[in-house]
Design a protein around this motif. Structure first.
Motif, PDB file in Angstrom:
ATOM      1  N   ALA A  66       0.966  -1.207   0.081  1.00  0.00           N
ATOM      2  CA  ALA A  66      -0.060  -0.058  -0.114  1.00  0.00           C
ATOM      3  C   ALA A  66       0.924   1.041  -0.010  1.00  0.00           C
ATOM      4  CB  ALA A  66      -0.946   0.120   1.135  1.00  0.00           C
ATOM      5  N   ARG A  67       2.083   1.164   0.789  1.00  0.00           N
ATOM      6  CA  ARG A  67       3.074   2.579   0.988  1.00  0.00           C
ATOM      7  C   ARG A  67       3.689   2.570  -0.630  1.00  0.00           C
ATOM      8  NH1 ARG A  67       6.615   1.738   5.515  1.00  0.00           N
ATOM      9  NH2 ARG A  67       4.691   2.373   6.234  1.00  0.00           N
ATOM     10  N   THR A  68       4.029   1.535  -1.218  1.00  0.00           N
ATOM     11  CA  THR A  68       4.883   1.752  -2.445  1.00  0.00           C
ATOM     12  C   THR A  68       3.672   2.186  -3.456  1.00  0.00           C
ATOM     13  OG1 THR A  68       4.411  -0.749  -3.113  1.00  0.00           O
ATOM     14  CG2 THR A  68       6.407   0.167  -2.032  1.00  0.00           C
ATOM     15  N   ILE A  69       2.473   1.735  -3.443  1.00  0.00           N
ATOM     16  CA  ILE A  69       1.468   2.455  -4.384  1.00  0.00           C
ATOM     17  C   ILE A  69       1.098   3.682  -4.165  1.00  0.00           C
ATOM     18  CG2 ILE A  69      -0.709   1.960  -5.274  1.00  0.00           C
ATOM     19  CD1 ILE A  69      -0.241  -0.959  -4.762  1.00  0.00           C
ATOM     20  N   HIS A  75       0.210   5.137 -11.685  1.00  0.00           N
ATOM     21  CA  HIS A  75      -0.250   3.973 -11.399  1.00  0.00           C
ATOM     22  C   HIS A  75       0.427   2.790 -11.870  1.00  0.00           C
ATOM     23  CE1 HIS A  75      -3.746   1.508 -10.370  1.00  0.00           C
ATOM     24  NE2 HIS A  75      -3.873   0.964 -11.995  1.00  0.00           N
ATOM     25  N   ASP A  76       0.843   2.502 -12.934  1.00  0.00           N
ATOM     26  CA  ASP A  76       1.538   1.392 -13.365  1.00  0.00           C
ATOM     27  C   ASP A  76       2.861   1.027 -12.503  1.00  0.00           C
ATOM     28  OD1 ASP A  76      -0.220   0.720 -15.256  1.00  0.00           O
ATOM     29  OD2 ASP A  76       0.754   1.750 -16.790  1.00  0.00           O
ATOM     30  N   ALA A  77       3.608   2.008 -12.304  1.00  0.00           N
ATOM     31  CA  ALA A  77       4.977   2.255 -11.517  1.00  0.00           C
ATOM     32  C   ALA A  77       4.609   1.696  -9.991  1.00  0.00           C
ATOM     33  CB  ALA A  77       5.575   3.447 -11.252  1.00  0.00           C
ATOM     34  N   GLY A  78       3.347   2.075  -9.613  1.00  0.00           N
ATOM     35  CA  GLY A  78       3.063   1.706  -8.267  1.00  0.00           C
ATOM     36  C   GLY A  78       2.630   0.356  -7.996  1.00  0.00           C
ATOM     37  N   LEU A  79       1.924  -0.341  -9.032  1.00  0.00           N
ATOM     38  CA  LEU A  79       1.702  -1.584  -9.163  1.00  0.00           C
ATOM     39  C   LEU A  79       3.010  -2.436  -9.241  1.00  0.00           C
ATOM     40  CD1 LEU A  79      -1.703  -1.755 -11.449  1.00  0.00           C
ATOM     41  CD2 LEU A  79      -1.413  -1.762  -8.741  1.00  0.00           C
ATOM     42  N   GLU A  80       3.841  -1.984 -10.324  1.00  0.00           N
ATOM     43  CA  GLU A  80       5.031  -2.998 -10.161  1.00  0.00           C
ATOM     44  C   GLU A  80       6.041  -2.753  -8.828  1.00  0.00           C
ATOM     45  OE1 GLU A  80       7.157  -1.290 -13.672  1.00  0.00           O
ATOM     46  OE2 GLU A  80       5.804  -1.702 -15.135  1.00  0.00           O
ATOM     47  N   ALA A  81       6.092  -1.732  -8.224  1.00  0.00           N
ATOM     48  CA  ALA A  81       6.559  -1.570  -7.136  1.00  0.00           C
ATOM     49  C   ALA A  81       5.948  -2.461  -6.105  1.00  0.00           C
ATOM     50  CB  ALA A  81       6.741  -0.148  -6.631  1.00  0.00           C
ATOM     51  N   ALA A  82       4.648  -2.528  -5.928  1.00  0.00           N
ATOM     52  CA  ALA A  82       4.128  -3.082  -4.929  1.00  0.00           C
ATOM     53  C   ALA A  82       4.251  -4.671  -5.389  1.00  0.00           C
ATOM     54  CB  ALA A  82       2.613  -2.781  -5.106  1.00  0.00           C
ATOM     55  N   ASP A  83       4.353  -5.252  -6.572  1.00  0.00           N
ATOM     56  CA  ASP A  83       4.620  -6.708  -6.713  1.00  0.00           C
ATOM     57  C   ASP A  83       5.957  -6.918  -6.158  1.00  0.00           C
ATOM     58  OD1 ASP A  83       3.499  -9.049  -7.670  1.00  0.00           O
ATOM     59  OD2 ASP A  83       5.116  -8.579  -9.433  1.00  0.00           O
TER      60      ASP A  83
END
Length: 162
Positions: A66-69, A75-83
């Motif tokens: 949640a913090r990285t998103i 949006h896309d960079a947040g999903l990649e970082a969250a993964d």
């Protein structure tokens, strides 16, 4: 003068007297009761330790995702970082990334987690297998304890800035 037949040997008791004799039974009872109580207690400690370890890992995975998103520039960079955050947190907990189901929800726009002033919610659900349970009992999934963690993180009003 009387002669004893066997002066150095103990007297022979009748079979009935041997059944009443309780010599040495206290130590046997102590060992039996001790083992019967110790085995479940050790298993309980192992199971609770494994469950607590997984709970902390899943909670950390949800929080970091949640913090990285919320702090990502898009949006896309947040999903990649969250993964990536989920991979690291689940590996630290000793679990496979595929063992957890992750749900990501963004408010007010579900398709844009980088909306200023919005919130990001990450829910992670997993099942912790119990220790020493053979897979024969449940070959597909095993026997385990379901756990879940939920983290809500606000997105900065200044965009992707921390």
């Amino acid at each position: 003068m009387r002669r004893s037949s066997r002066s150095g040997e103990p007297p022979v008791h009748a079979p009935r007297d041997r059944l009443v004799d309780e010599t040495g039974s206290a130590s046997l009872e102590f060992l039996t009761v001790g083992v019967l109580l110790l085995v479940p207690l050790v298993y309980l400690v192992l199971a609770l330790g494994q469950i607590q370890h997984a709970v902390l890992g899943v909670e950390g995975a949800a929080r970091h995702a949640a913090r990285t998103i919320a702090q990502a520039p898009s949006h896309d960079a947040g999903l990649e970082a969250a993964d990536r955050a989920l991979l690291v947190a689940m590996a630290d907990a000793g679990m496979e990334r595929d063992a957890a189901q992750v749900t990501i929800a963004c408010e007010p726009d579900p398709g844009a987690c980088d909306t200023r002033g919005g919130t990001v919610t990450v829910q992670v659900d997993a099942t912790v297998p119990l220790p020493l349970v053979p897979p024969v009992l449940a070959p597909d999934v095993g026997i385990g304890v379901p756990i879940s963690a939920r983290a809500v993180q606000p997105v900065s009003a200044f965009g992707g800035a921390p």
